[in-house]
Design a protein around this motif. Structure first.
Motif, PDB file in Angstrom:
ATOM      1  N   ARG A  39      10.406  12.163 -13.625  1.00  0.00           N
ATOM      2  CA  ARG A  39       9.266  11.555 -14.324  1.00  0.00           C
ATOM      3  C   ARG A  39       9.691  10.358 -15.173  1.00  0.00           C
ATOM      4  N   LEU A  40      10.926  10.383 -15.630  1.00  0.00           N
ATOM      5  CA  LEU A  40      11.445   9.243 -16.381  1.00  0.00           C
ATOM      6  C   LEU A  40      11.490   8.008 -15.489  1.00  0.00           C
ATOM      7  N   VAL A  41      11.901   8.189 -14.251  1.00  0.00           N
ATOM      8  CA  VAL A  41      11.939   7.077 -13.297  1.00  0.00           C
ATOM      9  C   VAL A  41      10.530   6.550 -13.061  1.00  0.00           C
ATOM     10  N   ALA A  42       9.578   7.439 -12.866  1.00  0.00           N
ATOM     11  CA  ALA A  42       8.184   7.022 -12.660  1.00  0.00           C
ATOM     12  C   ALA A  42       7.673   6.244 -13.870  1.00  0.00           C
ATOM     13  N   ARG A  43       8.043   6.694 -15.043  1.00  0.00           N
ATOM     14  CA  ARG A  43       7.601   6.014 -16.260  1.00  0.00           C
ATOM     15  C   ARG A  43       8.209   4.613 -16.358  1.00  0.00           C
ATOM     16  N   VAL A  44       9.504   4.512 -16.080  1.00  0.00           N
ATOM     17  CA  VAL A  44      10.165   3.206 -16.124  1.00  0.00           C
ATOM     18  C   VAL A  44       9.520   2.261 -15.121  1.00  0.00           C
ATOM     19  N   LEU A  45       9.249   2.754 -13.925  1.00  0.00           N
ATOM     20  CA  LEU A  45       8.607   1.908 -12.916  1.00  0.00           C
ATOM     21  C   LEU A  45       7.212   1.476 -13.359  1.00  0.00           C
ATOM     22  N   SER A  46       6.466   2.379 -13.965  1.00  0.00           N
ATOM     23  CA  SER A  46       5.102   2.036 -14.372  1.00  0.00           C
ATOM     24  C   SER A  46       5.082   1.008 -15.495  1.00  0.00           C
ATOM     25  N   GLU A  47       6.163   0.964 -16.285  1.00  0.00           N
ATOM     26  CA  GLU A  47       6.229   0.029 -17.411  1.00  0.00           C
ATOM     27  C   GLU A  47       6.968  -1.276 -17.068  1.00  0.00           C
ATOM     28  N   SER A  48       7.577  -1.326 -15.895  1.00  0.00           N
ATOM     29  CA  SER A  48       8.400  -2.484 -15.537  1.00  0.00           C
ATOM     30  C   SER A  48       7.549  -3.704 -15.205  1.00  0.00           C
ATOM     31  N   GLU A  49       8.015  -4.835 -15.684  1.00  0.00           N
ATOM     32  CA  GLU A  49       7.367  -6.108 -15.370  1.00  0.00           C
ATOM     33  C   GLU A  49       8.270  -6.967 -14.496  1.00  0.00           C
ATOM     34  N   ASP A  50       9.323  -6.364 -13.949  1.00  0.00           N
ATOM     35  CA  ASP A  50      10.291  -7.056 -13.097  1.00  0.00           C
ATOM     36  C   ASP A  50       9.699  -7.209 -11.695  1.00  0.00           C
ATOM     37  N   ALA A  51       9.213  -8.396 -11.381  1.00  0.00           N
ATOM     38  CA  ALA A  51       8.557  -8.637 -10.091  1.00  0.00           C
ATOM     39  C   ALA A  51       9.503  -8.484  -8.915  1.00  0.00           C
ATOM     40  N   GLY A  52      10.815  -8.632  -9.141  1.00  0.00           N
ATOM     41  CA  GLY A  52      11.785  -8.535  -8.060  1.00  0.00           C
ATOM     42  C   GLY A  52      12.309  -7.117  -7.826  1.00  0.00           C
ATOM     43  N   LEU A  53      11.889  -6.169  -8.627  1.00  0.00           N
ATOM     44  CA  LEU A  53      12.363  -4.792  -8.500  1.00  0.00           C
ATOM     45  C   LEU A  53      11.738  -4.138  -7.264  1.00  0.00           C
ATOM     46  N   PRO A  54      12.549  -3.603  -6.358  1.00  0.00           N
ATOM     47  CA  PRO A  54      11.987  -2.994  -5.141  1.00  0.00           C
ATOM     48  C   PRO A  54      11.434  -1.586  -5.384  1.00  0.00           C
ATOM     49  N   TRP A  55      10.435  -1.490  -6.237  1.00  0.00           N
ATOM     50  CA  TRP A  55       9.814  -0.223  -6.626  1.00  0.00           C
ATOM     51  C   TRP A  55       9.263   0.541  -5.428  1.00  0.00           C
ATOM     52  N   HIS A  56       8.884  -0.203  -4.390  1.00  0.00           N
ATOM     53  CA  HIS A  56       8.236   0.415  -3.233  1.00  0.00           C
ATOM     54  C   HIS A  56       9.177   1.333  -2.461  1.00  0.00           C
ATOM     55  N   ARG A  57      10.467   1.261  -2.709  1.00  0.00           N
ATOM     56  CA  ARG A  57      11.441   2.095  -2.004  1.00  0.00           C
ATOM     57  C   ARG A  57      11.619   3.472  -2.647  1.00  0.00           C
TER      58      ARG A  57
END
Length: 110
Positions: A39-57
């Protein structure tokens, strides 16, 4: 609020995911040094503004996209995964079956 150092560790693991591969939230957490903290990972992803982060993986451990089916984020994640050659069916990632490697199974470090 998640500390900057935790956020950066998690984002750095996500940045290392190769194109065309996926990883679970829990596996990302463990690789970042926070086992059991999916859940920490999900939270970090939801708060990230890094457009280059491959969150979709990053997916659920079941291989399912975590967003509600048909939602804009679900459709975007599905589109990005398919663009990388990942097979997605009804919100589930279909990974090719790997051959059984007994040496890896027996000798892989925990």
């Amino acid at each position: 609020m998640v500390s900057q150092s935790k956020q950066e560790l998690i984002r750095s693991v996500i940045r290392t995911l190769p194109t065309g591969t996926v990883c679970s939230y829990g596996a990302v957490a463990a690789k970042a040094g926070f086992p059991g903290c999916a859940r920490l990972v999900a939270r970090v992803l939801s708060e990230s503004e890094d457009a280059g982060l491959p969150w979709h993986r990053v997916l659920r451990a079941s291989g399912q996209i975590a967003f509600p089916v048909g939602s804009p984020m679900f459709l975007e994640q599905e589109r990005r995964l398919r663009a990388e050659g990942v097979q997605v069916e009804a919100g589930w990632v279909k990974m090719p079956k790997q051959g059984l490697d007994l040496d890896a199974l027996l000798w892989a470090p925990d």
